[in-house]
Design a protein around this motif. Structure first.
Motif, PDB file in Angstrom:
ATOM      1  N   VAL A 202       0.837  -1.201   0.000  1.00  0.00           N
ATOM      2  CA  VAL A 202       0.000   0.000   0.000  1.00  0.00           C
ATOM      3  C   VAL A 202       0.873   1.253   0.000  1.00  0.00           C
ATOM      4  O   VAL A 202       0.573   2.235  -0.696  1.00  0.00           O
ATOM      5  CB  VAL A 202      -0.959  -0.016   1.213  1.00  0.00           C
ATOM      6  N   VAL A 203       1.973   1.217   0.766  1.00  0.00           N
ATOM      7  CA  VAL A 203       2.905   2.357   0.777  1.00  0.00           C
ATOM      8  C   VAL A 203       3.493   2.562  -0.612  1.00  0.00           C
ATOM      9  O   VAL A 203       3.595   3.704  -1.099  1.00  0.00           O
ATOM     10  CB  VAL A 203       4.028   2.115   1.810  1.00  0.00           C
ATOM     11  N   TRP A 204       3.865   1.476  -1.285  1.00  0.00           N
ATOM     12  CA  TRP A 204       4.432   1.584  -2.634  1.00  0.00           C
ATOM     13  C   TRP A 204       3.423   2.199  -3.603  1.00  0.00           C
ATOM     14  O   TRP A 204       3.771   3.061  -4.403  1.00  0.00           O
ATOM     15  CB  TRP A 204       4.850   0.189  -3.122  1.00  0.00           C
ATOM     16  N   ASP A 210      -0.674   6.203  -7.985  1.00  0.00           N
ATOM     17  CA  ASP A 210      -1.802   5.662  -8.741  1.00  0.00           C
ATOM     18  C   ASP A 210      -2.664   4.818  -7.791  1.00  0.00           C
ATOM     19  O   ASP A 210      -2.424   3.628  -7.615  1.00  0.00           O
ATOM     20  CB  ASP A 210      -1.304   4.814  -9.912  1.00  0.00           C
ATOM     21  N   ARG A 211      -3.673   5.438  -7.185  1.00  0.00           N
ATOM     22  CA  ARG A 211      -4.511   4.741  -6.214  1.00  0.00           C
ATOM     23  C   ARG A 211      -5.332   3.622  -6.846  1.00  0.00           C
ATOM     24  O   ARG A 211      -5.817   2.733  -6.151  1.00  0.00           O
ATOM     25  CB  ARG A 211      -5.458   5.738  -5.528  1.00  0.00           C
ATOM     26  N   ASN A 212      -5.526   3.665  -8.168  1.00  0.00           N
ATOM     27  CA  ASN A 212      -6.301   2.620  -8.843  1.00  0.00           C
ATOM     28  C   ASN A 212      -5.627   1.253  -8.730  1.00  0.00           C
ATOM     29  O   ASN A 212      -6.292   0.219  -8.894  1.00  0.00           O
ATOM     30  CB  ASN A 212      -6.497   2.968 -10.325  1.00  0.00           C
ATOM     31  N   LEU A 213      -4.321   1.245  -8.442  1.00  0.00           N
ATOM     32  CA  LEU A 213      -3.617  -0.028  -8.274  1.00  0.00           C
ATOM     33  C   LEU A 213      -4.134  -0.811  -7.071  1.00  0.00           C
ATOM     34  O   LEU A 213      -3.978  -2.032  -7.008  1.00  0.00           O
ATOM     35  CB  LEU A 213      -2.111   0.218  -8.122  1.00  0.00           C
ATOM     36  N   LEU A 214      -4.763  -0.114  -6.120  1.00  0.00           N
ATOM     37  CA  LEU A 214      -5.340  -0.802  -4.964  1.00  0.00           C
ATOM     38  C   LEU A 214      -6.521  -1.674  -5.362  1.00  0.00           C
ATOM     39  O   LEU A 214      -6.919  -2.561  -4.596  1.00  0.00           O
ATOM     40  CB  LEU A 214      -5.791   0.224  -3.912  1.00  0.00           C
ATOM     41  N   LEU A 215      -7.090  -1.431  -6.553  1.00  0.00           N
ATOM     42  CA  LEU A 215      -8.213  -2.232  -7.048  1.00  0.00           C
ATOM     43  C   LEU A 215      -7.742  -3.370  -7.941  1.00  0.00           C
ATOM     44  O   LEU A 215      -8.571  -4.070  -8.537  1.00  0.00           O
ATOM     45  CB  LEU A 215      -9.188  -1.334  -7.823  1.00  0.00           C
ATOM     46  N   ASP A 216      -6.436  -3.571  -8.025  1.00  0.00           N
ATOM     47  CA  ASP A 216      -5.888  -4.668  -8.807  1.00  0.00           C
ATOM     48  C   ASP A 216      -6.377  -6.002  -8.234  1.00  0.00           C
ATOM     49  O   ASP A 216      -6.457  -6.171  -7.006  1.00  0.00           O
ATOM     50  CB  ASP A 216      -4.363  -4.608  -8.767  1.00  0.00           C
ATOM     51  N   LEU A 266      -2.413 -13.698 -13.626  1.00  0.00           N
ATOM     52  CA  LEU A 266      -2.724 -13.718 -15.055  1.00  0.00           C
ATOM     53  C   LEU A 266      -3.518 -12.490 -15.479  1.00  0.00           C
ATOM     54  O   LEU A 266      -3.495 -12.104 -16.649  1.00  0.00           O
ATOM     55  CB  LEU A 266      -3.497 -14.994 -15.403  1.00  0.00           C
ATOM     56  N   VAL A 267      -4.246 -11.890 -14.550  1.00  0.00           N
ATOM     57  CA  VAL A 267      -5.080 -10.730 -14.886  1.00  0.00           C
ATOM     58  C   VAL A 267      -4.631  -9.465 -14.176  1.00  0.00           C
ATOM     59  O   VAL A 267      -5.240  -8.413 -14.337  1.00  0.00           O
ATOM     60  CB  VAL A 267      -6.561 -11.019 -14.537  1.00  0.00           C
ATOM     61  N   SER A 268      -3.554  -9.558 -13.386  1.00  0.00           N
ATOM     62  CA  SER A 268      -3.071  -8.397 -12.645  1.00  0.00           C
ATOM     63  C   SER A 268      -2.369  -7.427 -13.583  1.00  0.00           C
ATOM     64  O   SER A 268      -1.650  -7.818 -14.500  1.00  0.00           O
ATOM     65  CB  SER A 268      -2.107  -8.836 -11.532  1.00  0.00           C
TER      66      SER A 268
END
Length: 276
Positions: A202-204, A210-216, A266-268
């Motif tokens: 989360v720190v990274w 890019d906060r959208n990466l938290l929805l990966d 595979l979808v990340s």
């Protein structure tokens, strides 16, 4: 003030090890684990205090603190408060979670500080954060894998004993009680490692902006993994559930780990490098 990150890496790793001992004390009421956790945390506090004193001394001629100093002071204060609470009160789980927060804040300060120089000249500071994140995640997956193997052994041995099939393979296995104990210890190690890995992840993401990466998908599924093993520990610790039912739940939790490692990658959007 330019600082080599080996000093901060030492803080991070000792902090992480301290959290493992604190969680072990909460799970097993181990006085030796508590002493080790407190000793390591105290050493982290000493390093933080020394660095903070040098940093503040360098700002004696200035009227304002830089952001990194403020965050570092906040992290130092959390460690100080947790040491005081640990000394005078018996609320180990509170101390553990307070220090998980302090761990994340310390990592945010270290790896978001432009004056920190990486150990390897070819790296950026965020590369070291990613390296520690991956190391902790791999450690947690290894611990969960060992726990799954023990749970498989438990289910096998339980079924063989129930049918009174005393084969040579059965006689060479540890007792059901020992297998369950080893499974529990493995999850105790894996759970905090995954929690710390997620906090650094989360720190990274925060530092990447890019906060959208938290929805990966992998990030989301990783929290499901953490929840599954937290429920395992809750069943063992609070609900007093044991035996085959707990072993089967642990195997189900490991299926989520496998799902997280295979399907999610595979979808990340940013974990696909694992397959490259």
């Amino acid at each position: 003030m330019v600082t080599r990150s080996w000093l901060f890496d030492a803080m991070i790793y000792m902090y992480a090890l301290s959290l493992l001992f604190y969680f072990s004390d909460f799970a097993n009421a181990s006085r030796s684990a508590k002493r080790m956790g407190t000793g390591l945390l105290l050493f982290v506090w000493v390093l933080q205090t020394a660095y903070l004193a040098m940093s503040l001394y360098g700002h004696l001629t200035q009227w304002a603190f830089v952001r990194s100093d403020v965050i570092f002071m906040f992290s130092w204060l959390i460690v100080t408060i947790s040491l005081i609470i640990n000394r005078f009160f018996r609320i180990e789980l509170f101390v553990f979670f307070v220090n998980v927060l302090g761990f994340a804040i310390l990592a945010l300060n270290i790896f978001g500080n432009p004056h920190v120089v990486p150990i390897r000249s070819a790296w950026e500071v965020n590369d070291e954060l990613l390296f520690i994140h991956i190391s902790l995640a791999i450690g947690s997956y290894a611990a969960f894998s060992i726990a799954a193997i023990f749970s498989g052994m438990y289910v096998f041995l339980h079924n063989q004993l129930k049918t009174k099939n005393f084969s040579q393979a059965v006689m060479r296995l540890p007792s059901l009680e020992k297998i369950e104990h080893y499974t529990y210890l493995s999850v105790i190690i894996g759970g905090p490692l995954l929690l710390m890995a997620l906090s650094l992840g989360v720190v990274w993401v925060f530092l990447e902006g890019d906060r959208n990466l938290l929805l990966d998908p992998k990030v989301i599924n990783s929290f499901f993994v953490l929840a599954a093993y937290a429920f395992y520990l809750f069943q063992h610790k609070s609900m007093r559930i044991s035996g085959k039912k707990l072993a089967v739940w642990n195997l189900a939790a490991f299926c989520i780990v496998v799902l997280n490692f295979v399907v999610s990658n595979l979808v990340s959007d940013f974990h696909g490098w694992i397959w490259s």
